[in-house]
Structures are given as structure tokens and as C-alpha cells.
Motif scaffolding. Structure first.
Motif, PDB file in Angstrom:
ATOM      1  N   TYR A 124       5.755  -5.629   3.490  1.00 16.74           N
ATOM      2  CA  TYR A 124       6.125  -6.392   2.298  1.00 16.74           C
ATOM      3  C   TYR A 124       5.690  -5.784   0.963  1.00 16.74           C
ATOM      4  N   PRO A 125       4.388  -5.569   0.704  1.00 20.58           N
ATOM      5  CA  PRO A 125       3.994  -5.072  -0.623  1.00 20.58           C
ATOM      6  C   PRO A 125       4.519  -3.671  -0.902  1.00 20.58           C
ATOM      7  N   VAL A 126       4.705  -3.398  -2.191  1.00 18.22           N
ATOM      8  CA  VAL A 126       5.009  -2.049  -2.645  1.00 18.22           C
ATOM      9  C   VAL A 126       3.685  -1.376  -2.994  1.00 18.22           C
ATOM     10  N   GLU A 127       3.456  -0.203  -2.439  1.00 22.98           N
ATOM     11  CA  GLU A 127       2.249   0.558  -2.717  1.00 22.98           C
ATOM     12  C   GLU A 127       2.600   1.709  -3.645  1.00 22.98           C
ATOM     13  N   ILE A 128       1.851   1.837  -4.752  1.00 25.69           N
ATOM     14  CA  ILE A 128       2.078   2.915  -5.713  1.00 25.69           C
ATOM     15  C   ILE A 128       0.848   3.802  -5.717  1.00 25.69           C
ATOM     16  N   VAL A 129       1.010   5.054  -5.291  1.00 23.66           N
ATOM     17  CA  VAL A 129      -0.069   6.039  -5.278  1.00 23.66           C
ATOM     18  C   VAL A 129       0.253   7.088  -6.333  1.00 23.66           C
ATOM     19  N   ASP A 132      -7.715   3.856  -5.482  1.00 25.78           N
ATOM     20  CA  ASP A 132      -6.828   4.967  -5.819  1.00 25.78           C
ATOM     21  C   ASP A 132      -5.353   4.588  -5.793  1.00 25.78           C
ATOM     22  N   ARG A 133      -5.044   3.292  -5.734  1.00 25.97           N
ATOM     23  CA  ARG A 133      -3.640   2.887  -5.646  1.00 25.97           C
ATOM     24  C   ARG A 133      -3.471   1.418  -6.014  1.00 25.97           C
ATOM     25  N   ILE A 134      -2.222   1.043  -6.263  1.00 22.02           N
ATOM     26  CA  ILE A 134      -1.874  -0.340  -6.578  1.00 22.02           C
ATOM     27  C   ILE A 134      -0.964  -0.871  -5.484  1.00 22.02           C
ATOM     28  N   ARG A 135      -1.162  -2.113  -5.115  1.00 19.71           N
ATOM     29  CA  ARG A 135      -0.246  -2.798  -4.215  1.00 19.71           C
ATOM     30  C   ARG A 135       0.273  -4.059  -4.902  1.00 19.71           C
ATOM     31  N   PHE A 136       1.584  -4.172  -4.945  1.00 23.94           N
ATOM     32  CA  PHE A 136       2.234  -5.293  -5.622  1.00 23.94           C
ATOM     33  C   PHE A 136       3.191  -5.981  -4.663  1.00 23.94           C
ATOM     34  N   ALA A 137       2.934  -7.261  -4.395  1.00 22.20           N
ATOM     35  CA  ALA A 137       3.835  -8.058  -3.569  1.00 22.20           C
ATOM     36  C   ALA A 137       4.610  -8.992  -4.491  1.00 22.20           C
ATOM     37  N   PRO A 138       5.861  -8.683  -4.802  1.00 21.74           N
ATOM     38  CA  PRO A 138       6.662  -9.545  -5.683  1.00 21.74           C
ATOM     39  C   PRO A 138       7.074 -10.830  -4.983  1.00 21.74           C
ATOM     40  N   ALA A 139       7.819 -11.651  -5.698  1.00 22.84           N
ATOM     41  CA  ALA A 139       8.191 -12.968  -5.165  1.00 22.84           C
ATOM     42  C   ALA A 139       9.106 -12.860  -3.946  1.00 22.84           C
ATOM     43  N   GLY A 140       9.942 -11.828  -3.891  1.00 15.82           N
ATOM     44  CA  GLY A 140      10.883 -11.698  -2.785  1.00 15.82           C
ATOM     45  C   GLY A 140      10.902 -10.292  -2.211  1.00 15.82           C
ATOM     46  N   TYR A 141      11.177 -10.194  -0.912  1.00 13.11           N
ATOM     47  CA  TYR A 141      11.229  -8.886  -0.258  1.00 13.11           C
ATOM     48  C   TYR A 141      12.312  -8.002  -0.870  1.00 13.11           C
ATOM     49  N   GLU A 142      13.376  -8.631  -1.363  1.00 11.41           N
ATOM     50  CA  GLU A 142      14.453  -7.842  -1.975  1.00 11.41           C
ATOM     51  C   GLU A 142      13.974  -7.093  -3.212  1.00 11.41           C
ATOM     52  N   ASP A 143      12.975  -7.645  -3.912  1.00 11.02           N
ATOM     53  CA  ASP A 143      12.412  -6.936  -5.066  1.00 11.02           C
ATOM     54  C   ASP A 143      11.634  -5.701  -4.609  1.00 11.02           C
ATOM     55  N   SER A 144      10.891  -5.833  -3.510  1.00 10.51           N
ATOM     56  CA  SER A 144      10.188  -4.673  -2.959  1.00 10.51           C
ATOM     57  C   SER A 144      11.181  -3.572  -2.595  1.00 10.51           C
ATOM     58  N   GLU A 145      12.262  -3.959  -1.938  1.00 12.02           N
ATOM     59  CA  GLU A 145      13.290  -2.980  -1.572  1.00 12.02           C
ATOM     60  C   GLU A 145      13.900  -2.330  -2.802  1.00 12.02           C
ATOM     61  N   ASP A 146      14.139  -3.126  -3.848  1.00 12.50           N
ATOM     62  CA  ASP A 146      14.748  -2.604  -5.062  1.00 12.50           C
ATOM     63  C   ASP A 146      13.846  -1.567  -5.727  1.00 12.50           C
ATOM     64  N   ASN A 153       3.340 -17.089  -5.238  1.00 11.77           N
ATOM     65  CA  ASN A 153       4.387 -16.253  -4.651  1.00 11.77           C
ATOM     66  C   ASN A 153       4.281 -14.773  -4.996  1.00 11.77           C
ATOM     67  N   MET A 154       3.203 -14.349  -5.675  1.00  7.20           N
ATOM     68  CA  MET A 154       3.038 -12.938  -6.017  1.00  7.20           C
ATOM     69  C   MET A 154       1.569 -12.546  -5.890  1.00  7.20           C
ATOM     70  N   THR A 155       1.341 -11.279  -5.560  1.00  4.94           N
ATOM     71  CA  THR A 155      -0.014 -10.738  -5.488  1.00  4.94           C
ATOM     72  C   THR A 155      -0.031  -9.343  -6.087  1.00  4.94           C
ATOM     73  N   LEU A 156      -1.046  -9.073  -6.877  1.00  5.50           N
ATOM     74  CA  LEU A 156      -1.278  -7.731  -7.411  1.00  5.50           C
ATOM     75  C   LEU A 156      -2.681  -7.317  -7.003  1.00  5.50           C
ATOM     76  N   GLU A 157      -2.784  -6.166  -6.339  1.00  6.15           N
ATOM     77  CA  GLU A 157      -4.066  -5.690  -5.824  1.00  6.15           C
ATOM     78  C   GLU A 157      -4.316  -4.287  -6.355  1.00  6.15           C
ATOM     79  N   ILE A 158      -5.442  -4.096  -7.039  1.00  3.86           N
ATOM     80  CA  ILE A 158      -5.824  -2.800  -7.601  1.00  3.86           C
ATOM     81  C   ILE A 158      -6.909  -2.210  -6.718  1.00  3.86           C
ATOM     82  N   GLN A 159      -6.614  -1.131  -6.025  1.00  2.00           N
ATOM     83  CA  GLN A 159      -7.587  -0.483  -5.154  1.00  2.00           C
ATOM     84  C   GLN A 159      -8.211   0.725  -5.848  1.00  2.00           C
TER      85      GLN A 159
END
Length: 257
Positions: free
Chosen positions: A98-103, A47-61, A39-45
Motif C-alpha cells: 500500500y504505502p509509497v516509499e520514496i528513497v 533514510d526514506r519517506i513512506r506515504f500512505a494516501p487515502a486510496g490505493y489508486e493514488d499510490s499506483e498513480d 485515512n492517511m499516514t506519513l512516516e519519515i524514516q
């Protein structure tokens, strides 16, 4: 009410446990190191990180708060470092629905995070203002994945200037059936991730330094630095007392100047 309470406790306990999965690496055209659970994915690119938490509400938060605490643990309980990503140093947004992208604004901040992911045992992504986790990931195998990522990301950079001057310093000689002479230089004012030059038999190439090459395992005695060449070669530099040597492939090269 009691059932709702127990369900909430179960959900919290599940989210508070490290995600047990293997780290992987995917190469060109979009290199990334990743870990994926049910139910979760962490992707290290590159120049950036993408994190898909267990629920969409966490991404929004995360995006609404514009903050994420990236905490590095040497085990399941002991925090050894952290980075607070927020409006002052990063951009946080939801991508692909869905995923949160952190640049990160500063490349040095991102390199610090990669070093810590490669060197520690557990990664805790949590609220910036509370000790509440969005996701906890095991880092076993992350060191190898991060090394592959850095090498692959660097290999797409522009080719080295053919007129680059060969380094001057310790010269290493030896090898098996193919004799090589190897030199290296760590640059004082590197402008990007290529902060070293390695010369093999007079041919120079750019390289990245890595001081946490062995991930969670202790470094061998005398280890100084790993040099990750843009052609995906790896050179390990050692010094123990008066002995200086370099390991490349299956061969050892001893100081010869």
C-alpha cells in the motif's frame, strides 16, 4: 449525475484540507517520525519517506508517474519551497501492499526535506505535473519529532574514534553543581550527517548541526546553531554582540577563553 458531482466535490474538499493530527516519534529499532489520520499516514524514516494516501489508486498513480511534488507551506496558502521527487533523484515504489516509499539518491536532498518539514506549517504532497494534492499535512510538532529522529538515527552509527583531536575555538565554562568546559567545531567536509564535534571536559563526541531547531517558533535573539550530540544531548550556541554563550540542559555556559 448531480449527486455524483456533489460527492466528487466533497471528496476533493476533504482531501484538500490539512490532516489535523499530532506528530509522533517511535524510537529503536526502526526510528521514525510520523503523523496519522483516519485515512492517511506519513512516516519519515532515517533514510526514506513512506506515504500512505487515502486510496490505493493514488499510490499506483504516484508510482506509475514516478513523480511526487513535495511542497512546503508557511501557512495554508503560501508556498515557500518545494522538491520534485522523480526518476532523476529518487526511487518511488509501493511497499507492504500500500504505502509509497520514496528513497532519495542524495542524502543532502533528504536533509533539505527534513529541514523544511521541521521549519514550516503545512506539507502538501501533490502530483508532479498538476496542482492536485494527494495529501496535505499539518506540521505543528514536526520540529520536535524530526529532532528526535535525527538523534535516534545517528545514535546507531559507529562510535567515535577515541583519538579524535579536541576542537579548538571558543571555550564555554560554567554549569550548576557540576562544572563543565565545553568546546565545539563544525566540520568543513563532513562525510555524513555528523558534521560537528563537541568536547565536554576533554571527552569528544560527534554531533549534527541544526539551524532550524525551534521549528515554526522564532529563534531567540543571538541563536547561531543547535548541536545534537550522538548521546542525545543538545547544545544551543548563541552570540549577541561581544557576548558568547552556550546552553546545555538547564545551565548557561559563558565564553571563558
Amino acid at each position: 449525475m448531480k449527486n455524483a458531482f456533489l460527492s466528487g466535490c466533497l471528496l476533493f474538499c476533504m482531501s484538500a484540507a490539512p490532516a489535523l493530527a499530532e506528530w509522533g516519534f517511535s524510537g529503536a529499532p526502526s526510528p521514525n517520525a510520523f503523523i496519522q489520520t483516519n485515512n492517511m499516514t506519513l512516516e519519515i524514516q532515517c533514510d526514506r519517506i513512506r506515504f500512505a494516501p487515502a486510496g490505493y489508486e493514488d499510490s499506483e498513480d504516484i508510482v506509475n508517474k514516478q513523480g511526487l511534488s513535495i511542497r512546503f507551506m508557511k501557512d495554508g496558502a503560501t508556498e515557500v519551497g518545494s522538491f520534485q521527487a522523480g526518476q532523476g533523484n529518487a526511487t518511488l515504489q509501493i511497499v507492504d501492499n500500500y504505502p509509497v516509499e520514496i528513497v532519495f539518491q542524495d542524502a543532502a536532498d533528504y536533509q533539505f526535506i527534513l529541514d523544511q518539514i521541521a521549519a514550516n506549517a503545512v506539507l502538501n504532497l501533490s502530483m508532479a505535473d498538476q496542482d492536485v494534492s494527494y495529501g496535505i499535512f499539518e506540521l505543528s510538532g514536526s520540529g520536535k519529532a524530526i529532532r528526535s529522529l535525527r538523534t535516534s538515527c545517528g545514535s546507531s552509527a559507529q562510535a567515535i574514534d577515541g583519538n579524535m583531536e579536541a576542537p579548538e575555538g571558543v571555550v564555554y565554562c560554567g554549569g550548576g553543581q557540576v562544572t563543565r568546559q565545553i568546546e565545539y567545531q563544525v566540520l568543513d567536509n563532513a562525510q555524513d550527517q555528523w558534521d560537528a564535534i563537541v568536547t565536554v571536559n576533554g571527552k569528544s563526541m560527534r554531533a549534527m548541526t541544526a539551524y532550524s531547531y525551534f521549528g515554526n517558533a522564532p529563534a531567540p535573539q543571538g541563536f547561531i546553531v543547535a548541536l545534537l550530540g550522538e548521546d542525545q544531548s543538545e547544545f544551543l550556541v548563541f552570540k549577541d554582540g561581544n557576548a558568547n554563550w552556550l546552553e546545555y540542559g538547564d545551565n548557561q555556559y559563558n565564553q571563558c577563553n
